[in-house]
Design an enzyme around this catalytic site. Structure first.
Site, PDB file in Angstrom:
ATOM      1  N   GLU A  26       0.823  -1.221   0.000  1.00  0.00           N
ATOM      2  CA  GLU A  26       0.000   0.000   0.000  1.00  0.00           C
ATOM      3  C   GLU A  26       0.854   1.267   0.000  1.00  0.00           C
ATOM      4  OE1 GLU A  26      -0.547  -2.186   2.785  1.00  0.00           O
ATOM      5  OE2 GLU A  26      -1.827  -3.449   1.555  1.00  0.00           O
TER       6      GLU A  26
ATOM      7  N   GLU B 220      -3.769 -10.964  -3.786  1.00  0.00           N
ATOM      8  CA  GLU B 220      -4.779 -11.056  -2.731  1.00  0.00           C
ATOM      9  C   GLU B 220      -6.162 -10.661  -3.244  1.00  0.00           C
ATOM     10  OE1 GLU B 220      -3.456  -8.486   0.407  1.00  0.00           O
ATOM     11  OE2 GLU B 220      -3.905  -6.668  -0.705  1.00  0.00           O
TER      12      GLU B 220
END
Lengths: 693, 693
Positions: free
Chosen positions: B473, B497
């Site tokens: 992120e 993911e």
């Protein structure tokens, strides 16, 4: 989860049992019955409180409430779900302070409010009613319908009963270094007050009707009323918005970068909102209400926390003898110069020496919202910290560290542990922190919740390293020195350095207002002790000057309480008045008892204090721009004992403007029956040392 | 100061000598003459650049400039004060990578611009023209009229010549985890693209015409054009605002909490704006332009930096077998479970084991902009880190630390040193960082200058502790792994993911676009290697699934380069396909050479890589939702040598949707003359190991 459920069950039962009385008014009085608080629930669901003192109006019915932005709900209409009351009467001993023990005696009323809007939220308002006022706070207990929440606005109101004489500072999220303005409440004009303060480098204007707490009123029927706050933790500083038509003040919390006020999670509580009231001005100055509303000390073994007198390599930079930045030349924090200060401090029995400008970064530190400025561990090449530490130790002096953050708090936080460890390594156990400039994280303010948490973090982290803290440009203090006794003092007001500010300086009345306002929250590092009044010593073009007499400078060591008292002037200026300097050598910084003998905000103040652990007393008295005589009864002395009084007073021809250095030192034998009538020059004062013979 | 003056004198002289030619256009070509850059100064003072490739339009004349908010000045009209040029031709060796050496060969043009508005400000634009594109950046040298300055807007434009087919993600200051959209440039619709992405928890919308870099165009005349940036340090991430009428993109820098873009101080420079262009799609994927525009490694002794394959206690939480939070039960990061992973990892020769959910705080970590969440040093009570470290060491495995910050970066920064020291104490030398959630300092974004500085700080600080970093992120990578080779990989895109995300998941084409876009900036921790495709293994209600074949999962280890490659699935899922798993055991994570053999964005990709220090090769090929046959010539092999090829390919009846686990493993003897024709199923791929016999 089990505890929560049973708790709510209790609430629910209480609510049932109180349902029929929900519209009634509940009243509670202070232990001496002088202060009366009543809380009422209107048919529309508003909850209002009211305060009187000996039957006189203090706060007219004023509503309570919140606006939350997450969950988005307005908490303004309530059903009273429960009312509980209690009496508190305890005596506690501060680690250091104005008195060796303090009584906390009050009645408590806890009102549980259930939101009527359908949110399912409950909150409590806890009132404590003391003989000298009221404190109340909101509490959000653990509950099923509220966990994390964001405060958009606190809707607490304070409605005054008349257009009182008001001592106020303009609202400003980043500075509390204003002079106080004295006007009728309806005549508050914050923007004009901000504009005339040209020496405050960073001003964050709120609006023309926004003012700061602490705020003081004097009513025409003889009351003194202070509005302030206590125990501000994990919450922003409260300013106030004035509605001139209704004379109503409403909380204006300091916003963060995105406009929110506070991020909270149940269980949580707000700071206390405080209303100190008396018909005696001396009671306001002597009030322990704010301290009593703070939590006890978190430091189990405070033996390393020591009140101190200290000198500083500091004032000489203000008045142009030296510079902070090495590259500018005349670098004050050089090894040789600091040794001279160590010698002088040691010779005069002081504890510490602050050295500013010791570390690299001062060439480009201010005004550019720059994040990487100081690293707090790199001395200038001409500052030999190891040899100075050793030299100071040999002489019985401790160096005091200076951490100017330049407002770049993210930088400070990521370097704090290394900086504190560096202090420990160098044998330094006190740090003066500074927050000059716009805050980074950008968009935060000195008064916002994030910064309030930062100050707390510094206190807690410093305690881990057994360091004492003296914070400058921090938010106004709210009694947290009880909980964090290593956070010994803060500036957080206009201090003595403003004597050197070109525009408004420090007026003679300023120090007579501080004890009624700023100092209710805690000790101030005002830095008294200036012995030279024309500030053109090293720069003949300077017109700035100190607007007190020399005797008043001595008196400030008594009237402005701090466990960290600076001896602010230059050794060479003290050397010209070593007889008067004897008072500064002798005055303690920790006390067994303090008695406010005479006080009028903006006019004068006289306080007597008893030395910690000794039968000796000190008295300080100051006046504003008017000369006056203050009758002084020494009845606080132990009856039957004789004391030698050394009186440092204005000479008869003293005058702050014309003749500030004129003082007289007299010695007298006195007893508890002695009455003195000492004259204070305009801008003057006196200081007395009373030693039992 | 002396240096500054002589520098400016030089500029001034240059300006004089170039004055008469100020209105002319300056042109410079790439070493192979394919790329031509021209810079012109219009009579009105605008400065524009233009790029062509083999005579075809790449960037039409596009203006350069800045708007500053402090000093407040618009830098849009210039006189060209000087023009300098140079040739760069050097070869350098990365610490690790896709190739053991990289050639940096370009022509440089430096244009010195003097503002015409009277500010006295000068800046330079440095262009570098490579055979595969152009990079340029702004530089603000030390100068008398500019020191600290604040960027309000960067006015760089990129004007396209036609309404190209465009691979784009919507502009978002906090997320780069979108699927790519493929439309004509004029059909960009960012808001609709944002709305359909329901699995991105935090979206910071910029506007309907705002898109992210990296951005890819395919022109009707056969060019592939990438717009991106390189070496983003001390500056925000650049998004782009599209003007559909003129097909002009303009820089949209990520703002901070108060709306400013960047705080700079001379001398300073912006990141490089990059235009990679070729008529061969394979050249785009293979471009080293961005790496070449980054600065050399700052780490003198990189011997502790090791490419790794690692497993993780991670995917089992995603698919509902376990939880991160201990209080939720089924706590995955318990000592016993982690030992099983260590055993499996050791048995299969992997290097590391990531353990998520090891530390206290997961019960209340997300979604509330909460500052104090994790402390990074407190394991859950059922996670015996000391015994696990010892156990792992005995088995030859290193635990990998997980630092999820929950976006509370202030909290992480103040705890970072302690957290890194804790890793060192526990014998852990790799950390996966995470930034899930809204950033604190509140008002900052994942892409703002303050966060860019944070990521750099983590890389630098980690290097001091000899720690490798894998950031999730974080902002998109811009080649900084050259300068900070311990910052080995980042997520910064939609990774594996998202196979578990309920709404859009990962489309079969996604991994064929990443190498043309996100991966130009650096290695991605995509986490390939899923061997089970229906994700209802522990929760029968789940309909999410992986949209590849098993063979394609193997191929991703080659096509998605990373020096940190996860082996993402559960041991029990691998145990069902140990023959295919052999490829993952064998595939290296560091290479001497890489050759992109076939590529078309959104369709397919085939890459061959030579193992670091060995004469063995690996080939990976993937396709989108369409099955296809990719001819493969093994002419990269050493002539005259024989190799054993182990081919892991889709079975003839494989199909990502109907039959993803159908694969075939074949062994063949091959030479550099061998040509293969291997079929990829829809959503399929193949992987080949070539070992010299």
């Amino acid at each position: 989860m089990k505890a929560t459920l049973s708790f709510l069950l209790t609430l629910s039962l209480c609510w049932q049992s109180n349902r029929t009385s929900a519209q009634t008014t509940t009243t509670i009085s202070s232990p001496d019955k002088a202060v009366v608080l009543s809380v009422s629930n209107t048919p529309a669901g508003q909850v209002a409180y009211r305060v009187t003192y000996k039957g006189k109006k203090v706060i007219e019915p004023s509503t309570l409430g919140f606006a939350l932005s997450k969950p988005q709900v307005s908490l303004t209409r309530f059903t009273i779900a429960a009312i509980d009351s209690a009496t508190i009467d305890e005596t506690w001993k501060p680690v250091w302070g104005e008195a060796s023990q303090i009584r906390n005696h009050c009645k408590e009323l806890r009102v549980t409010l259930a939101d009527q809007s359908g949110s399912g939220i409950q909150m409590q308002v806890r009132f404590r009613v003391f003989n000298d006022g009221v404190g109340f706070r909101y509490e959000f207990p653990t509950q099923p319908n509220l966990s994390h929440f964001v405060v958009a606005d606190e809707l607490t109101q304070f409605r005054l009963s008349a257009d009182h004489r008001t001592f106020w500072m303009p609202g400003d999220y980043d500075s509390n270094e204003y002079l106080y303005n004295t006007t009728k409440l309806s005549e508050v004009a914050a923007l004009a007050a901000i504009r005339k303060e040209k020496d405050i480098a960073l001003q964050s204007v709120i609006g023309d009707n926004a003012i700061q707490t602490p705020l003081l009123f004097k009513t025409t029927d003889g009351l003194y009323i202070s509005l302030y706050e206590a125990a501000v933790l994990n919450y922003p500083i409260m300013h106030l918005q004035l509605d001139k038509k209704t004379l109503r003040l409403q909380a204006q919390l300091t916003p963060d970068a995105v406009g929110n006020k506070a991020y909270l999670q149940t269980p949580s509580k707000t700071p206390w909102r405080t209303i100190i009231v008396s018909d005696k001005a001396t009671d306001i100055v002597g009030s322990k209400l704010i301290l009593n509303l703070n939590e006890p000390s978190t430091i189990a073994d405070p033996s390393w926390i020591k009140p101190q007198k200290f000198m500083g390599v500091w004032w000489e930079m203000h008045i142009g003898k030296g510079n902070w930045a090495k590259a500018l030349g005349k670098h004050a924090a050089n090894t040789q110069n600091v040794k001279k200060y160590i010698d002088f401090s040691a010779k005069n029995g002081f504890d510490g020496l602050l050295v500013e400008g010791w570390n690299e970064g001062w060439e480009d530190w201010f005004g550019n919202w720059k994040e990487e400025v100081f690293d707090f561990v790199t001395p200038y090449s001409d500052y030999n910290i190891d040899s100075l530490t050793a030299y100071a130790q040999k002489k019985g002096i401790k160096l005091i560290m200076h951490h100017e953050t330049s407002g770049s708090v993210t930088n400070y936080e990521r370097r704090m542990d290394a900086a504190f460890q560096y202090m420990v390594d160098k044998g330094i156990n006190t740090v003066k922190t500074g927050y000059v400039g716009r805050i980074i994280p950008r968009g935060e303010h000195h008064d916002s919740q994030w910064m309030v948490n930062h100050y707390q973090r510094v206190a807690e982290r410093a305690a881990k390293y057994k360091l004492m803290v003296d914070s400058h440009e921090s938010a106004h203090p709210t009694g947290l020195h009880r909980t964090y006794p290593n956070w010994m003092a803060s500036e957080a007001a206009r201090g003595s350095e403003f004597n050197n500010a070109p525009t408004l300086g420090i007026t003679p009345e300023h120090t007579t207002i501080l004890p009624f306002t700023r100092m209710l929250g805690g000790p101030m590092d005002f830095t008294p002790g200036l012995f030279r009044f024309q500030l053109n010593q090293f720069d003949s073009s300077r017109t700035q000057r100190v607007r007190t007499t020399l005797a008043k400078q001595l008196a400030l060591y008594i009237t402005l309480y701090s466990p960290l008292q600076m001896v602010a002037d230059l050794p060479e200026n003290y050397e010209k008045h070593m007889d008067a300097f004897q008072f500064i050598r002798d005055v303690p910084v920790d006390w067994d008892d303090s008695q406010v003998l005479a006080a009028e905000p903006g006019d004068y103040l006289m306080i007597a204090r008893k030395t910690k652990g000794k039968d000796s007393w000190f008295v300080g008295a100051i006046t504003d721009e008017n000369s006056r005589t203050l009758p002084l009864s020494l009845d606080f002395l132990e009856p039957g004992k004789t004391y030698e009084a050394t009186i440092y007073r204005d000479a008869d021809n003293a005058d702050w403007h014309e003749n500030p250095e004129a003082y007289t030192i007299e010695k007298k034998r006195v007893t508890s029956k002695t009455k003195l009538n000492l004259r204070l020059a305009n801008g003057g004062g006196f200081a007395i040392q009373l030693t039992q013979l």
